[in-house]
Write a protein that holds these residues in place. Structure first.
Motif, PDB file in Angstrom:
ATOM      1  N   LYS A   1      -2.925   2.996  12.882  1.00 35.05           N
ATOM      2  CA  LYS A   1      -1.636   2.949  12.763  1.00 35.05           C
ATOM      3  C   LYS A   1      -0.970   3.161  11.049  1.00 35.05           C
ATOM      4  O   LYS A   1      -0.215   3.892  11.095  1.00 35.05           O
ATOM      5  CB  LYS A   1      -0.893   1.618  13.230  1.00 35.05           C
ATOM      6  CG  LYS A   1      -1.104   1.441  14.784  1.00 35.05           C
ATOM      7  CD  LYS A   1      -0.440   0.185  15.089  1.00 35.05           C
ATOM      8  CE  LYS A   1      -0.686   0.057  16.747  1.00 35.05           C
ATOM      9  NZ  LYS A   1       0.070   1.034  17.347  1.00 35.05           N
ATOM     10  N   LEU A   2      -2.000   2.502  10.320  1.00 32.61           N
ATOM     11  CA  LEU A   2      -1.215   2.700   8.851  1.00 32.61           C
ATOM     12  C   LEU A   2      -1.662   4.068   8.426  1.00 32.61           C
ATOM     13  O   LEU A   2      -0.892   4.641   7.545  1.00 32.61           O
ATOM     14  CB  LEU A   2      -2.120   1.785   7.919  1.00 32.61           C
ATOM     15  CG  LEU A   2      -1.801   0.340   8.427  1.00 32.61           C
ATOM     16  CD1 LEU A   2      -2.445  -0.736   7.621  1.00 32.61           C
ATOM     17  CD2 LEU A   2      -0.171   0.021   7.849  1.00 32.61           C
TER      18      LEU A   2
ATOM     19  N   LEU B   1      -5.398  -1.151  13.548  1.00 28.22           N
ATOM     20  CA  LEU B   1      -4.407  -1.223  12.497  1.00 28.22           C
ATOM     21  C   LEU B   1      -4.680  -0.069  11.590  1.00 28.22           C
ATOM     22  O   LEU B   1      -3.817   0.650  11.150  1.00 28.22           O
ATOM     23  CB  LEU B   1      -4.620  -2.535  11.731  1.00 28.22           C
ATOM     24  CG  LEU B   1      -3.900  -2.956  10.615  1.00 28.22           C
ATOM     25  CD1 LEU B   1      -2.178  -2.546  10.945  1.00 28.22           C
ATOM     26  CD2 LEU B   1      -4.228  -4.184   9.963  1.00 28.22           C
TER      27      LEU B   1
ATOM     28  N   ARG C   1       0.878   6.662   9.377  1.00 23.89           N
ATOM     29  CA  ARG C   1       2.048   6.462   8.440  1.00 23.89           C
ATOM     30  C   ARG C   1       1.959   6.999   7.146  1.00 23.89           C
ATOM     31  O   ARG C   1       2.688   6.667   6.279  1.00 23.89           O
ATOM     32  CB  ARG C   1       2.525   4.959   8.556  1.00 23.89           C
ATOM     33  CG  ARG C   1       3.015   4.423   9.890  1.00 23.89           C
ATOM     34  CD  ARG C   1       3.589   3.053   9.979  1.00 23.89           C
ATOM     35  NE  ARG C   1       3.539   2.661  11.282  1.00 23.89           N
ATOM     36  CZ  ARG C   1       4.057   1.605  11.561  1.00 23.89           C
ATOM     37  NH1 ARG C   1       4.631   0.662  10.863  1.00 23.89           N
ATOM     38  NH2 ARG C   1       4.082   1.155  13.050  1.00 23.89           N
TER      39      ARG C   1
ATOM     40  N   ALA D   1       1.084  -4.189  10.979  1.00 20.90           N
ATOM     41  CA  ALA D   1       1.563  -2.995  10.179  1.00 20.90           C
ATOM     42  C   ALA D   1       2.885  -3.336   9.657  1.00 20.90           C
ATOM     43  O   ALA D   1       3.159  -2.978   8.470  1.00 20.90           O
ATOM     44  CB  ALA D   1       1.485  -1.810  11.060  1.00 20.90           C
TER      45      ALA D   1
ATOM     46  N   GLU E   1       0.552  -3.303  15.574  1.00 21.73           N
ATOM     47  CA  GLU E   1       1.808  -2.790  15.205  1.00 21.73           C
ATOM     48  C   GLU E   1       2.692  -4.086  14.387  1.00 21.73           C
ATOM     49  O   GLU E   1       3.211  -3.635  13.558  1.00 21.73           O
ATOM     50  CB  GLU E   1       2.805  -2.543  16.365  1.00 21.73           C
ATOM     51  CG  GLU E   1       4.030  -1.862  16.061  1.00 21.73           C
ATOM     52  CD  GLU E   1       3.995  -0.150  15.219  1.00 21.73           C
ATOM     53  OE1 GLU E   1       4.767  -0.359  14.555  1.00 21.73           O
ATOM     54  OE2 GLU E   1       2.923   0.211  15.742  1.00 21.73           O
TER      55      GLU E   1
ATOM     56  N   LEU F   1       3.516  -3.836   5.489  1.00 22.01           N
ATOM     57  CA  LEU F   1       4.377  -2.992   4.833  1.00 22.01           C
ATOM     58  C   LEU F   1       5.680  -3.428   4.200  1.00 22.01           C
ATOM     59  O   LEU F   1       6.472  -2.787   3.627  1.00 22.01           O
ATOM     60  CB  LEU F   1       4.742  -1.838   5.642  1.00 22.01           C
ATOM     61  CG  LEU F   1       3.372  -1.006   6.156  1.00 22.01           C
ATOM     62  CD1 LEU F   1       3.845   0.217   7.028  1.00 22.01           C
ATOM     63  CD2 LEU F   1       2.870  -0.275   4.900  1.00 22.01           C
TER      64      LEU F   1
ATOM     65  N   HIS G   1      -0.611   5.988   4.970  1.00 19.33           N
ATOM     66  CA  HIS G   1      -1.171   5.162   3.803  1.00 19.33           C
ATOM     67  C   HIS G   1      -2.572   5.412   3.912  1.00 19.33           C
ATOM     68  O   HIS G   1      -3.294   5.693   4.800  1.00 19.33           O
ATOM     69  CB  HIS G   1      -0.761   3.690   4.197  1.00 19.33           C
ATOM     70  CG  HIS G   1       0.727   3.599   4.149  1.00 19.33           C
ATOM     71  ND1 HIS G   1       1.370   3.264   2.917  1.00 19.33           N
ATOM     72  CD2 HIS G   1       1.453   3.357   5.304  1.00 19.33           C
ATOM     73  CE1 HIS G   1       2.832   3.180   3.206  1.00 19.33           C
ATOM     74  NE2 HIS G   1       2.799   3.054   4.683  1.00 19.33           N
TER      75      HIS G   1
ATOM     76  N   ALA H   1      -5.729   3.643   4.533  1.00 17.46           N
ATOM     77  CA  ALA H   1      -6.195   2.321   5.100  1.00 17.46           C
ATOM     78  C   ALA H   1      -7.571   2.343   5.241  1.00 17.46           C
ATOM     79  O   ALA H   1      -8.052   3.339   5.862  1.00 17.46           O
ATOM     80  CB  ALA H   1      -5.812   2.466   6.710  1.00 17.46           C
TER      81      ALA H   1
END
Length: 247
Positions: free
Chosen positions: A19-20, A16, A23, A170, A167, A174, A25, A27
């Motif tokens: 993934k964040l 996670l 994008r 996430a 996923e 969000l 962010h 994290a």
């Protein structure tokens, strides 16, 4: 957006965080090894400063009933209090599909207690119920083994890849808080005994899989839909046969 992931160095948490971060962010992986301990409160205030959301994917180090209950009650209580002080606007927690149907199991009762704390707090929340991870299916087979025999109930089973769980988390964190639950599961629903019979064959595992309606899942007997989500669940994209760890 700053998002703190409690248990962020573990299986789902590390996925996670990646993934964040991809994008754009901030994290933050929060765990004892990064100086954040939800049981003692150590490092919580600093980690949550300026955070918009928190995702709790931590787990009890023990599945024994009382130990799990104490972990989830203490950890979640400390975390929610720290979030309230920091002005966090969204608490996301990872739980298990079927928790409310397996109350004979002390671990699942502990998860229910955790969810009640979240629901009763002042923090807007989302609870994600996931099915069993692909990464854990070998452990499920080992727990069900008696001698050279793996006993599995002929009930529905719908495991999911850890990447797909991350996923889904996430997407939830969000979005706007659900103030409720969402279920996630794998793309395929099969009979549990059939799944493990086929999986062990692919693993070249000599153990025999025996169909047993009374076979226990970590101490609990299962009903037809104990482990699977409802029809409105969000489904992962990865099939077990396509997952690299299935071989």
């Amino acid at each position: 957006m700053k998002i703190v992931i409690i248990g962020g160095t573990g299986l789902i948490g590390s996925k996670l965080v990646a993934k964040l971060s991809e994008r754009g962010h901030e994290a933050v992986a929060a765990a004892p090894k990064t100086g954040v301990n939800t049981l003692t409160g150590e490092g919580l205030a600093d980690a949550l400063a300026g955070a918009s959301a928190v995702v709790d994917v931590s787990n009890s180090p023990s599945f024994e009933s009382q130990a799990a209950l104490e972990f989830f009650q203490t950890s979640t209580g400390n975390l929610l209090a720290a979030e309230a002080a920091a002005g966090v606007g969204h608490h996301v927690a990872l739980s298990v599909v079927g928790t409310e149907r397996l109350i004979s199991n002390g671990y699942f009762r502990a998860k229910i207690a955790q969810e009640k704390l979240i629901e009763g707090s002042s923090i807007p929340y989302s609870i994600v119920h996931a099915t069993q991870f692909f990464e854990f299916v070998r452990g499920i087979a080992d727990d069900a083994t008696d001698g050279g025999v793996v006993r599995m109930a002929p009930v529905r089973f719908q495991p999911i890849a850890g990447d797909d769980v991350a996923e889904a988390l996430a997407g939830v964190v969000l979005g706007a808080p659900l103030n409720g639950r969402v279920e996630v599961g794998g793309p395929d629903q099969v009979r549990m005994d059939t799944f493990f019979r086929e999986a062990l064959a692919v693993w070249d595992d000599p153990r025999e899989v025996v169909t047993d309606p009374h076979a226990r899942y970590f101490g609990s007997e299962l009903e037809e839909r104990s482990l699977v989500p409802g029809d409105d669940a969000r489904l992962g994209r990865t099939r077990y046969s396509d997952w690299p760890g299935s071989k």
